[in-house]
Design an enzyme around this catalytic site. Structure first.
Site, PDB file in Angstrom:
ATOM      1  N   TYR A 146      50.452  -5.910  -7.715  1.00  0.00           N
ATOM      2  CA  TYR A 146      49.673  -6.935  -6.467  1.00  0.00           C
ATOM      3  C   TYR A 146      48.427  -7.287  -6.906  1.00  0.00           C
ATOM      4  CZ  TYR A 146      53.533  -4.747  -3.093  1.00  0.00           C
ATOM      5  OH  TYR A 146      54.454  -4.353  -2.879  1.00  0.00           O
ATOM      6  N   LYS A 195      60.980   2.458 -13.235  1.00  0.00           N
ATOM      7  CA  LYS A 195      62.169   1.875 -13.646  1.00  0.00           C
ATOM      8  C   LYS A 195      62.107   2.340 -15.771  1.00  0.00           C
ATOM      9  CE  LYS A 195      65.624  -1.051 -12.409  1.00  0.00           C
ATOM     10  NZ  LYS A 195      66.620  -0.752 -12.170  1.00  0.00           N
ATOM     11  N   ASP A 227      65.163   3.017  -8.400  1.00  0.00           N
ATOM     12  CA  ASP A 227      66.612   2.119  -7.078  1.00  0.00           C
ATOM     13  C   ASP A 227      67.347   3.544  -6.608  1.00  0.00           C
ATOM     14  OD1 ASP A 227      67.196   2.061 -10.329  1.00  0.00           O
ATOM     15  OD2 ASP A 227      68.265   0.831 -10.201  1.00  0.00           O
ATOM     16  N   ASP A 251      54.916   1.235  -2.070  1.00  0.00           N
ATOM     17  CA  ASP A 251      54.559   0.559  -0.859  1.00  0.00           C
ATOM     18  C   ASP A 251      56.656   0.319  -0.242  1.00  0.00           C
ATOM     19  OD1 ASP A 251      54.514  -1.893   0.533  1.00  0.00           O
ATOM     20  OD2 ASP A 251      54.120  -3.277   0.010  1.00  0.00           O
ATOM     21  N   ASP A 255      57.281   2.892   2.797  1.00  0.00           N
ATOM     22  CA  ASP A 255      58.148   3.038   4.429  1.00  0.00           C
ATOM     23  C   ASP A 255      59.662   3.060   4.609  1.00  0.00           C
ATOM     24  OD1 ASP A 255      55.559   1.125   5.207  1.00  0.00           O
ATOM     25  OD2 ASP A 255      56.881  -0.811   5.438  1.00  0.00           O
TER      26      ASP A 255
END
Ligand code: NAD
Length: 361
Positions: A146, A195, A227, A251, A255
């Site tokens: 980001y 990852k 994942d 992020d 959520d």
């Protein structure tokens, strides 16, 4: 202890829910012998109305000068509020980004707790909800994808977009330390999510997290691919204590974790820098649809105030008392409208605050 707390009441339901959190903090101060002074600050829409911008230099300076900031949510209804006629950099949400940046808040903490009494709201299978969960997502907030360079250009006649993902070892080390410190205050387990089977930045992440872990021999560390973590959060959330991860993974996972609790009005959050300072706010927005009606759920803000006591002031006993009071009120069957279910007693914002205070003795 003397506490100097900056207060940003914010917009929409912000003032109503922050009022209740201050009521609870005052009760804690009375019972445990602390002194709190509040400095009221304007940010977001309320600041636009008075100063024309969502965050002034004076507000930022006053926030920096306080020990911690308690905030309600900011923003209005994007379709009807005049704030959204302004250019994006002058809208309420821009103030929040400027504040986070100005205070160097690189660590975002979002707990996801399934309360025994609210199991019915959990969208997971009954046998999973029955086990309950209480986890904390620690998300890096100022680096990664980001904040990397981005561009869209035509390469050989093909429009191509690029986003750069960068982490340096110092950025990883400081968030990892924060994660392990917090695990020491909890059940002493860190799941570091990356990852590393694909990304170089994740391989560095894993290496530095391992190095930091060596300083915390009491904390169990496990690594998990993102994942898999997304799957495990719906399969067996009870396995997690602290989930430590980078910006974009955090992020998405935070959520996901908040949705599995089923109740946004219950979820606290904190953003920390490398001092004891923190910004504490509910995870939800300013809910303009119910503002001014006295029906908003103040619990997320009250639990954010508990996080403030725990992380900025090291007042664990006092934070425990607030969390226990919230659990007790729910056990007694009191609910605000957003968490109401059959056979429970519906109450408003102020009564919820009063009832929580009544358990802090
Ligand atoms: P929202 O979270 O404000 O509302 C979504 C739904 O949840 C609404 O139906 C609302 O009534 C309900 N809700 C939220 N908090 C509640 C509470 N404490 N008690 C009872 N019900 C509650 O999300 P939105 O409608 O997408 O956004 C509204 C405004 O909030 C926008 O301007 C948005 O930009 C802003 N926002 C601010 C923050 C922040 O300040 N950190 C975060 C998210 C959204």
């Amino acid at each position: 202890m003397d506490m100097n707390i900056g207060v940003i009441k914010g917009d929409g339901i912000g003032p109503e829910i922050v009022e209740e959190a201050m009521k609870v903090l005052d009760q804690v101060a009375k019972v445990y012998g602390h002194t709190i002074s509040y400095t009221q600050l304007l940010m977001g829409g309320a600041s636009i109305d008075v100063a024309g911008v969502p965050l002034t230099e004076a507000t930022l300076a006053a926030a920096k000068a306080s020990d911690a900031v308690l905030m309600g949510s900011i923003g209005g209804d994007a379709k009807t509020s005049p704030w959204y006629q302004l250019e994006p950099s002058r809208r309420p949400e821009a103030g929040l980004l400027q504040l986070r940046k100005g205070l160097n808040l690189f660590a975002n903490l979002r707990p996801a707790v399934l309360y025994e009494e609210l199991k019915g709201a959990c969208p997971l299978k009954e046998e999973i909800a029955d086990r309950g969960f209480d986890l904390m997502i620690m998300r890096e907030l100022t680096g990664g994808l980001y904040f990397g360079k981005r561009s869209t250009e035509e390469i050989d006649g093909v429009v191509t977009a690029k986003d750069e993902l960068t982490y340096n070892e110092n950025e990883i080390r400081r968030i990892a330390r924060r994660g392990f410190d917090i695990a020491m205050k909890r059940r002493k387990k860190v799941t570091s999510v990356d990852k590393a089977n694909v990304l170089d930045s994740s391989r560095l992440w894993r290496k530095i997290v391992e190095e930091v872990a060596a300083d915390y021999p009491e904390v169990e560390l496990e690594h998990m691919l993102v994942d898999n973590c997304a799957m495990q959060l719906v399969k067996d959330p009870a396995q997690f204590d602290v989930i430590l991860t980078e910006n974009m993974f955090g992020d998405i996972l935070s959520d996901e974790a908040s949705m599995v609790t089923g109740s946004i009005g219950m979820l606290a959050s904190a953003s920390l820098n490398d001092t004891k300072f923190g910004l504490y706010e509910p995870s939800g927005g300013s809910a303009p649809d119910i503002a001014g009606q006295g029906i908003a759920n103040p619990i997320a803000t009250i639990l954010s105030a508990a996080m403030m006591l725990r992380f900025s002031f090291d007042l664990d006993k006092e934070a425990d008392a607030i969390e226990a009071a919230v659990a007790a009120v729910l056990k007694d069957g009191y609910r605000t409208i957003d968490i109401m279910s059959d056979g429970r007693k519906q109450i408003g914002t102020a009564e919820m605050g009063d009832r929580i205070c009544s358990y802090i003795k």
